[in-house]
Motif scaffolding. Sequence first.
Motif, PDB file in Angstrom:
ATOM      1  N   ALA A   1       0.829  -1.206   0.000  1.00  0.00           N
ATOM      2  CA  ALA A   1       0.000   0.000   0.000  1.00  0.00           C
ATOM      3  C   ALA A   1       0.864   1.257   0.000  1.00  0.00           C
ATOM      4  CB  ALA A   1      -0.928   0.002   1.225  1.00  0.00           C
ATOM      5  N   VAL A   2       2.015   1.166   0.656  1.00  0.00           N
ATOM      6  CA  VAL A   2       2.932   2.308   0.678  1.00  0.00           C
ATOM      7  C   VAL A   2       3.507   2.567  -0.715  1.00  0.00           C
ATOM      8  CG1 VAL A   2       5.108   3.170   1.624  1.00  0.00           C
ATOM      9  CG2 VAL A   2       3.496   1.955   3.101  1.00  0.00           C
ATOM     10  N   ALA A   3       3.869   1.496  -1.389  1.00  0.00           N
ATOM     11  CA  ALA A   3       4.547   1.626  -2.680  1.00  0.00           C
ATOM     12  C   ALA A   3       3.595   1.932  -3.832  1.00  0.00           C
ATOM     13  CB  ALA A   3       5.315   0.337  -2.985  1.00  0.00           C
ATOM     14  N   ASP A   4       2.326   1.617  -3.664  1.00  0.00           N
ATOM     15  CA  ASP A   4       1.375   1.692  -4.782  1.00  0.00           C
ATOM     16  C   ASP A   4       0.755   3.088  -4.895  1.00  0.00           C
ATOM     17  OD1 ASP A   4      -0.203   0.976  -6.888  1.00  0.00           O
ATOM     18  OD2 ASP A   4      -1.745  -0.001  -5.662  1.00  0.00           O
ATOM     19  N   GLY A   5       1.521   4.056  -5.395  1.00  0.00           N
ATOM     20  CA  GLY A   5       0.974   5.391  -5.589  1.00  0.00           C
ATOM     21  C   GLY A   5       1.982   6.475  -5.248  1.00  0.00           C
ATOM     22  N   PRO A   6       1.597   7.741  -5.458  1.00  0.00           N
ATOM     23  CA  PRO A   6       2.514   8.855  -5.177  1.00  0.00           C
ATOM     24  C   PRO A   6       2.775   9.006  -3.690  1.00  0.00           C
ATOM     25  CG  PRO A   6       0.330   9.667  -5.715  1.00  0.00           C
ATOM     26  CD  PRO A   6       0.299   8.194  -5.985  1.00  0.00           C
ATOM     27  N   VAL A   7       3.947   9.558  -3.370  1.00  0.00           N
ATOM     28  CA  VAL A   7       4.343   9.700  -1.981  1.00  0.00           C
ATOM     29  C   VAL A   7       3.401  10.629  -1.220  1.00  0.00           C
ATOM     30  CG1 VAL A   7       5.918  11.644  -2.392  1.00  0.00           C
ATOM     31  CG2 VAL A   7       6.352  10.068  -0.489  1.00  0.00           C
ATOM     32  N   GLU A   8       2.749  11.553  -1.909  1.00  0.00           N
ATOM     33  CA  GLU A   8       1.845  12.493  -1.239  1.00  0.00           C
ATOM     34  C   GLU A   8       0.634  11.801  -0.619  1.00  0.00           C
ATOM     35  OE1 GLU A   8       2.922  12.818  -4.319  1.00  0.00           O
ATOM     36  OE2 GLU A   8       4.333  14.501  -4.189  1.00  0.00           O
ATOM     37  N   GLY A   9       0.315  10.626  -1.073  1.00  0.00           N
ATOM     38  CA  GLY A   9      -0.851   9.922  -0.540  1.00  0.00           C
ATOM     39  C   GLY A   9      -0.513   8.702   0.280  1.00  0.00           C
ATOM     40  N   VAL A  10       0.751   8.543   0.664  1.00  0.00           N
ATOM     41  CA  VAL A  10       1.167   7.329   1.353  1.00  0.00           C
ATOM     42  C   VAL A  10       0.497   7.201   2.722  1.00  0.00           C
ATOM     43  CG1 VAL A  10       3.244   8.429   2.315  1.00  0.00           C
ATOM     44  CG2 VAL A  10       3.154   5.956   2.068  1.00  0.00           C
ATOM     45  N   GLY A  11       0.316   8.318   3.422  1.00  0.00           N
ATOM     46  CA  GLY A  11      -0.312   8.261   4.743  1.00  0.00           C
ATOM     47  C   GLY A  11      -1.749   7.783   4.670  1.00  0.00           C
ATOM     48  N   GLU A  12      -2.481   8.283   3.686  1.00  0.00           N
ATOM     49  CA  GLU A  12      -3.880   7.865   3.517  1.00  0.00           C
ATOM     50  C   GLU A  12      -3.971   6.398   3.117  1.00  0.00           C
ATOM     51  OE1 GLU A  12      -7.672   7.000   1.666  1.00  0.00           O
ATOM     52  OE2 GLU A  12      -5.741   7.080   0.616  1.00  0.00           O
ATOM     53  N   ARG A  13      -3.093   5.963   2.219  1.00  0.00           N
ATOM     54  CA  ARG A  13      -3.136   4.571   1.765  1.00  0.00           C
ATOM     55  C   ARG A  13      -2.803   3.604   2.892  1.00  0.00           C
ATOM     56  NH1 ARG A  13      -0.195   6.836  -2.411  1.00  0.00           N
ATOM     57  NH2 ARG A  13       1.722   5.709  -1.836  1.00  0.00           N
ATOM     58  N   LEU A  14      -1.761   3.920   3.657  1.00  0.00           N
ATOM     59  CA  LEU A  14      -1.360   3.031   4.746  1.00  0.00           C
ATOM     60  C   LEU A  14      -2.419   2.993   5.843  1.00  0.00           C
ATOM     61  CD1 LEU A  14       0.837   1.192   5.896  1.00  0.00           C
ATOM     62  CD2 LEU A  14       1.873   3.212   6.956  1.00  0.00           C
ATOM     63  N   THR A  15      -2.954   4.168   6.193  1.00  0.00           N
ATOM     64  CA  THR A  15      -3.989   4.224   7.232  1.00  0.00           C
ATOM     65  C   THR A  15      -5.236   3.463   6.805  1.00  0.00           C
ATOM     66  OG1 THR A  15      -3.177   6.392   7.936  1.00  0.00           O
ATOM     67  CG2 THR A  15      -5.393   5.768   8.644  1.00  0.00           C
ATOM     68  N   ARG A  16      -5.659   3.659   5.575  1.00  0.00           N
ATOM     69  CA  ARG A  16      -6.849   2.986   5.073  1.00  0.00           C
ATOM     70  C   ARG A  16      -6.650   1.473   5.049  1.00  0.00           C
ATOM     71  NH1 ARG A  16     -11.224   4.490   2.499  1.00  0.00           N
ATOM     72  NH2 ARG A  16     -10.454   6.632   2.287  1.00  0.00           N
ATOM     73  N   PHE A  17      -5.474   1.044   4.642  1.00  0.00           N
ATOM     74  CA  PHE A  17      -5.227  -0.397   4.549  1.00  0.00           C
ATOM     75  C   PHE A  17      -5.249  -1.046   5.933  1.00  0.00           C
ATOM     76  CE2 PHE A  17      -2.499  -4.096   4.730  1.00  0.00           C
ATOM     77  CZ  PHE A  17      -2.989  -4.857   3.684  1.00  0.00           C
ATOM     78  N   VAL A  18      -4.476  -0.503   6.865  1.00  0.00           N
ATOM     79  CA  VAL A  18      -4.347  -1.141   8.183  1.00  0.00           C
ATOM     80  C   VAL A  18      -5.656  -1.084   8.955  1.00  0.00           C
ATOM     81  CG1 VAL A  18      -3.144  -1.098  10.397  1.00  0.00           C
ATOM     82  CG2 VAL A  18      -1.871  -0.681   8.277  1.00  0.00           C
ATOM     83  N   LEU A  19      -6.310   0.075   8.971  1.00  0.00           N
ATOM     84  CA  LEU A  19      -7.595   0.150   9.677  1.00  0.00           C
ATOM     85  C   LEU A  19      -8.660  -0.684   8.979  1.00  0.00           C
ATOM     86  CD1 LEU A  19      -7.808   3.893  10.815  1.00  0.00           C
ATOM     87  CD2 LEU A  19      -7.121   1.876  12.128  1.00  0.00           C
ATOM     88  N   GLY A  20      -8.539  -0.865   7.664  1.00  0.00           N
ATOM     89  CA  GLY A  20      -9.458  -1.754   6.964  1.00  0.00           C
ATOM     90  C   GLY A  20      -9.315  -3.188   7.412  1.00  0.00           C
ATOM     91  N   VAL A  21      -8.075  -3.629   7.655  1.00  0.00           N
ATOM     92  CA  VAL A  21      -7.844  -4.979   8.189  1.00  0.00           C
ATOM     93  C   VAL A  21      -8.479  -5.111   9.566  1.00  0.00           C
ATOM     94  CG1 VAL A  21      -6.063  -6.590   8.982  1.00  0.00           C
ATOM     95  CG2 VAL A  21      -5.733  -5.341   6.841  1.00  0.00           C
ATOM     96  N   TRP A  22      -8.319  -4.081  10.399  1.00  0.00           N
ATOM     97  CA  TRP A  22      -8.918  -4.115  11.736  1.00  0.00           C
ATOM     98  C   TRP A  22     -10.440  -4.052  11.681  1.00  0.00           C
ATOM     99  CZ3 TRP A  22      -7.214  -5.014  16.547  1.00  0.00           C
ATOM    100  CH2 TRP A  22      -5.835  -5.034  16.757  1.00  0.00           C
ATOM    101  N   ASP A  23     -10.985  -3.356  10.700  1.00  0.00           N
ATOM    102  CA  ASP A  23     -12.436  -3.186  10.649  1.00  0.00           C
ATOM    103  C   ASP A  23     -13.147  -4.443  10.152  1.00  0.00           C
ATOM    104  OD1 ASP A  23     -14.246  -0.938  11.276  1.00  0.00           O
ATOM    105  OD2 ASP A  23     -14.980  -1.234   9.237  1.00  0.00           O
TER     106      ASP A  23
ATOM    107  N   GLN B   1       0.895  10.676   7.462  1.00  0.00           N
ATOM    108  CA  GLN B   1       1.645  11.264   6.353  1.00  0.00           C
ATOM    109  C   GLN B   1       2.820  12.105   6.878  1.00  0.00           C
ATOM    110  OE1 GLN B   1       0.794  10.920   2.943  1.00  0.00           O
ATOM    111  NE2 GLN B   1       2.708  11.987   2.439  1.00  0.00           N
ATOM    112  N   GLY B   2       2.563  12.867   7.912  1.00  0.00           N
ATOM    113  CA  GLY B   2       3.611  13.689   8.505  1.00  0.00           C
ATOM    114  C   GLY B   2       4.758  12.847   9.059  1.00  0.00           C
ATOM    115  N   HIS B   3       4.408  11.747   9.742  1.00  0.00           N
ATOM    116  CA  HIS B   3       5.448  10.858  10.279  1.00  0.00           C
ATOM    117  C   HIS B   3       6.323  10.291   9.155  1.00  0.00           C
ATOM    118  CE1 HIS B   3       4.202  11.082  14.370  1.00  0.00           C
ATOM    119  NE2 HIS B   3       3.078  10.395  14.227  1.00  0.00           N
ATOM    120  N   LEU B   4       5.700   9.965   8.036  1.00  0.00           N
ATOM    121  CA  LEU B   4       6.415   9.277   6.986  1.00  0.00           C
ATOM    122  C   LEU B   4       7.207  10.195   6.067  1.00  0.00           C
ATOM    123  CD1 LEU B   4       3.714   6.631   5.930  1.00  0.00           C
ATOM    124  CD2 LEU B   4       5.768   6.227   7.291  1.00  0.00           C
TER     125      LEU B   4
END
Length: 225
Positions: free
Chosen positions: A108-130, A219-222
């Motif tokens: 999820a981190v690698a699949d897309g522009p760096v500007e959206g990495v925070g949203e992609r990672l958050t969506r993926f991990v919380l989606g697994v939890w949900d 996104q800020g952390h990354l």
Amino acid sequence: MTGNPPPATDGPAPEPPAGNSTDSAPAPRGRRRGRPPRTESAGTRDRILAAAREEFSARGYEKTSVRGIAKAAGVDSALVHHYFGTKEQVFEAAIEVAFAPALNAPHAVADGPVEGVGERLTRFVLGVWDNPTTRAPLLAILRSAVNNETAAAVFRRLVAAQLLRRVAAQLDLPDAELRAELAAAQIVGTAMMRYVIKLEPLASADLEQIIARVAPVVQGHLTAP
């Protein structure tokens, strides 16, 4: 004076009653001991892993034993040791399977522009939890890790080696591992408050609303300077 000899018998000695021979008596049924035939090895290993996940989920790390796992799997304890070794090694093998969906996060981190990495990672991990199917084993892992240092060490080793370092490898930035760990702490902390502690209104909030709030921080952390 000696007594009379016993009377002679005309026929052969009588046979013992059927069913009294110890040589032909069937062995009692129960758990299989020792190593299974090679054709059964894969199925036996999977059965032990499934039983281990259920035992760790229901009892936690400290109250789960190799003997209990073996009993739940219908095998001898020696087989559990044969396939996996110690209880710690059984736990690591069991959670690696349960944690497998979350290990796709680096993609999820690698699949897309760096500007959206925070949203992609958050969506993926919380989606697994949900997802209730993938959430249950993750809850079991976290409960064991929080309550037992051995289980926590196994969890850290798995997360560091197979998740965070792979995420960090996608970031061409200084302190990549620290950035990945801070991002993971943000997301996992949110997941614990929502799904484990069930703090309201976070527990009942819409998932999209949570992602919208958490993703910019991740996104800020990354990527922030």
